[in-house]
Scaffold this motif. Structure first.
Motif, PDB file in Angstrom:
ATOM      1  N   THR A  76       4.287   0.366   1.862  1.00  0.00           N
ATOM      2  CA  THR A  76       4.300  -0.491   3.033  1.00  0.00           C
ATOM      3  C   THR A  76       3.853  -1.881   2.595  1.00  0.00           C
ATOM      4  O   THR A  76       2.808  -2.024   1.961  1.00  0.00           O
ATOM      5  N   TYR A  77       4.648  -2.889   2.927  1.00  0.00           N
ATOM      6  CA  TYR A  77       4.363  -4.262   2.510  1.00  0.00           C
ATOM      7  C   TYR A  77       3.805  -5.054   3.688  1.00  0.00           C
ATOM      8  O   TYR A  77       4.363  -5.026   4.788  1.00  0.00           O
ATOM      9  N   TYR A  78       2.718  -5.781   3.434  1.00  0.00           N
ATOM     10  CA  TYR A  78       2.024  -6.557   4.448  1.00  0.00           C
ATOM     11  C   TYR A  78       1.969  -8.028   4.047  1.00  0.00           C
ATOM     12  O   TYR A  78       1.727  -8.339   2.879  1.00  0.00           O
ATOM     13  N   CYS A  79       2.163  -8.920   5.001  1.00  0.00           N
ATOM     14  CA  CYS A  79       1.852 -10.322   4.764  1.00  0.00           C
ATOM     15  C   CYS A  79       0.506 -10.647   5.395  1.00  0.00           C
ATOM     16  O   CYS A  79       0.061  -9.979   6.328  1.00  0.00           O
ATOM     17  N   ALA A  80      -0.146 -11.666   4.868  1.00  0.00           N
ATOM     18  CA  ALA A  80      -1.472 -12.045   5.322  1.00  0.00           C
ATOM     19  C   ALA A  80      -1.646 -13.552   5.231  1.00  0.00           C
ATOM     20  O   ALA A  80      -1.063 -14.206   4.362  1.00  0.00           O
ATOM     21  N   GLN A  96       0.840  -1.185   0.000  1.00  0.00           N
ATOM     22  CA  GLN A  96       0.000   0.000   0.000  1.00  0.00           C
ATOM     23  C   GLN A  96       0.882   1.244   0.000  1.00  0.00           C
ATOM     24  O   GLN A  96       1.657   1.461   0.924  1.00  0.00           O
ATOM     25  N   ALA A  97       0.756   2.049  -1.045  1.00  0.00           N
ATOM     26  CA  ALA A  97       1.451   3.323  -1.141  1.00  0.00           C
ATOM     27  C   ALA A  97       0.588   4.414  -0.520  1.00  0.00           C
ATOM     28  O   ALA A  97      -0.639   4.280  -0.443  1.00  0.00           O
ATOM     29  N   ARG A 153      -4.730  -0.757  -0.810  1.00  0.00           N
ATOM     30  CA  ARG A 153      -3.865  -1.912  -0.660  1.00  0.00           C
ATOM     31  C   ARG A 153      -4.102  -2.876  -1.816  1.00  0.00           C
ATOM     32  O   ARG A 153      -5.249  -3.206  -2.134  1.00  0.00           O
ATOM     33  N   VAL A 154      -3.020  -3.323  -2.457  1.00  0.00           N
ATOM     34  CA  VAL A 154      -3.139  -4.149  -3.650  1.00  0.00           C
ATOM     35  C   VAL A 154      -2.343  -5.442  -3.498  1.00  0.00           C
ATOM     36  O   VAL A 154      -1.377  -5.527  -2.747  1.00  0.00           O
ATOM     37  N   PHE A 155      -2.750  -6.439  -4.261  1.00  0.00           N
ATOM     38  CA  PHE A 155      -2.126  -7.751  -4.252  1.00  0.00           C
ATOM     39  C   PHE A 155      -0.746  -7.717  -4.880  1.00  0.00           C
ATOM     40  O   PHE A 155      -0.523  -7.038  -5.884  1.00  0.00           O
ATOM     41  N   VAL A 156       0.178  -8.487  -4.305  1.00  0.00           N
ATOM     42  CA  VAL A 156       1.524  -8.627  -4.842  1.00  0.00           C
ATOM     43  C   VAL A 156       1.835 -10.077  -5.210  1.00  0.00           C
ATOM     44  O   VAL A 156       2.217 -10.367  -6.338  1.00  0.00           O
ATOM     45  N   ALA A 157       1.680 -11.009  -4.254  1.00  0.00           N
ATOM     46  CA  ALA A 157       2.058 -12.398  -4.493  1.00  0.00           C
ATOM     47  C   ALA A 157       1.297 -13.327  -3.564  1.00  0.00           C
ATOM     48  O   ALA A 157       0.901 -12.932  -2.467  1.00  0.00           O
ATOM     49  N   PHE A 158       1.136 -14.575  -4.000  1.00  0.00           N
ATOM     50  CA  PHE A 158       0.396 -15.600  -3.262  1.00  0.00           C
ATOM     51  C   PHE A 158       1.170 -16.905  -3.293  1.00  0.00           C
ATOM     52  O   PHE A 158       1.827 -17.225  -4.296  1.00  0.00           O
ATOM     53  N   ILE A 159       1.062 -17.688  -2.202  1.00  0.00           N
ATOM     54  CA  ILE A 159       1.663 -19.011  -2.160  1.00  0.00           C
ATOM     55  C   ILE A 159       0.738 -19.954  -1.405  1.00  0.00           C
ATOM     56  O   ILE A 159       0.170 -19.602  -0.371  1.00  0.00           O
TER      57      ILE A 159
END
Length: 126
Positions: free
Chosen positions: A93-97, A39-40, A45-51
């Motif tokens: 800002t990078y968030y994990c979820a 999120q800038a 807040r936008v998606f970046v990557a999934f595992i």
């Protein structure tokens, strides 16, 4: 309840690399699918990557495909985001979820994630 703590953010020049880490509490980490979001200022807040649960299934936003790599180490209750060829547009800002897997969509929508970390700041200079 799951607690998530991100680390590894910082200030780097364009073209550089960073590796973010997210450590989860508990002994059931492998039961959760994991995602990274960013999120800038003034932006959604936008998606970046999934595992997925085992790490075999990954998915990336088009904006980071080929530059970022998501991975996980279930023995360490940790998910990583390796970021290469960074550009000023990656500043956020990078968030994990953590996601219990209720959604059949891949990647899961942001609103379906159950737990979120506090975020770590990534700043890329020109």
């Amino acid at each position: 309840q799951v607690q998530l703590v991100e680390s590894g953010g910082g200030l780097v020049q364009a073209g550089g690399s960073l590796r973010l880490s997210c450590v989860a509490s508990g002994r059931t980490f492998s039961s959760y699918r994991m995602g990274w979001f960013r999120q800038a200022p003034g932006k959604e807040r936008v998606f970046v990557a999934f595992i997925g649960w085992t790490g075999a299934n990954t998915y990336y936003a088009d904006s980071v495909k080929g530059r970022f790599t998501i991975s996980r180490d279930n023995a360490k209750n940790t998910v990583y985001l390796q970021m290469n060829s960074l550009a000023p547009e990656d500043t956020a800002t990078y968030y994990c979820a953590a996601d219990r897997g209720r959604s059949r969509l891949i990647p899961p929508p942001l609103t379906t994630y159950d737990y979120w970390g506090q975020g770590t700041q990534v700043t890329i200079s020109s």
